[in-house]
Design a protein around this motif. Structure first.
Motif, short mmCIF file in Angstrom:
data_model
loop_
_atom_site.label_atom_id
_atom_site.label_comp_id
_atom_site.label_asym_id
_atom_site.label_seq_id
_atom_site.Cartn_x
_atom_site.Cartn_y
_atom_site.Cartn_z
N ALA A 103 1.31 4.14 -2.73
CA ALA A 103 1.04 5.66 -2.25
C ALA A 103 2.11 6.52 -2.88
O ALA A 103 2.09 7.60 -3.34
N VAL A 104 3.24 5.85 -2.73
CA VAL A 104 4.45 6.57 -3.34
C VAL A 104 4.40 6.79 -4.74
O VAL A 104 4.87 7.86 -5.28
N GLN A 105 4.13 5.78 -5.41
CA GLN A 105 3.71 5.98 -6.90
C GLN A 105 2.71 7.09 -7.37
O GLN A 105 2.82 7.78 -8.34
N LEU A 106 1.67 7.02 -6.66
CA LEU A 106 0.58 8.10 -6.85
C LEU A 106 0.53 9.39 -6.38
O LEU A 106 0.12 10.24 -7.02
N THR A 107 1.36 9.52 -5.33
CA THR A 107 1.15 10.85 -4.76
C THR A 107 1.93 11.89 -5.60
O THR A 107 1.40 13.30 -5.86
N PRO A 108 3.05 11.73 -6.42
CA PRO A 108 3.25 12.65 -7.21
C PRO A 108 2.55 12.89 -8.52
O PRO A 108 2.30 14.04 -8.86
N ILE A 109 1.79 11.77 -8.90
CA ILE A 109 0.73 12.23 -9.98
C ILE A 109 -0.36 13.20 -9.23
O ILE A 109 -0.90 14.39 -9.96
N LEU A 110 -0.68 13.06 -8.13
CA LEU A 110 -1.49 13.84 -7.60
C LEU A 110 -1.11 15.19 -7.40
O LEU A 110 -2.03 16.28 -7.46
N GLN B 77 0.85 -0.91 -0.01
CA GLN B 77 -0.03 -0.05 -0.10
C GLN B 77 0.97 1.18 0.03
O GLN B 77 0.51 2.20 -0.55
N LEU B 78 1.88 1.16 0.82
CA LEU B 78 2.79 2.57 0.87
C LEU B 78 3.65 2.41 -0.70
O LEU B 78 3.82 3.67 -0.98
N ALA B 79 3.79 1.36 -1.08
CA ALA B 79 4.54 1.71 -2.23
C ALA B 79 3.66 2.28 -3.48
O ALA B 79 4.21 3.09 -4.25
#
Length: 75
Positions: A8-15, A4-6
């Motif tokens: 989140a790490v991938q999606l956060t920059p997109i957001l 889940q953290l991995a």
């Protein structure tokens, strides 16, 4: 938890990019720059596709952006 953290790490920059482009659109009514920003948003969001596990806020934000994009291109 690591998976889940991995994710989140991938999606956060997109957001963050979506948020920044949305803020720029709201602050600048310039048609040429708005067109470029909507182009970037469509690319970043894969044409405003909400992930299967996207929450209501995610869905509502993407729907609003897609609607604004459509309206922009109709003018």
């Amino acid at each position: 938890m690591k998976n889940q953290l991995a994710t989140a790490v991938q999606l956060t920059p997109i957001l963050a990019r979506v948020h920044n482009l949305t803020a720029q659109l709201a602050q600048s009514p310039n048609t040429e720059s708005s067109t470029q920003r909507f182009d970037q948003l469509r690319s970043i969001t894969k044409n405003y596709a909400v992930p299967a596990d996207g929450c209501e806020a995610y869905s509502a934000a993407y729907a609003s952006l897609k609607s604004a994009d459509t309206a922009h291109h109709q003018n």
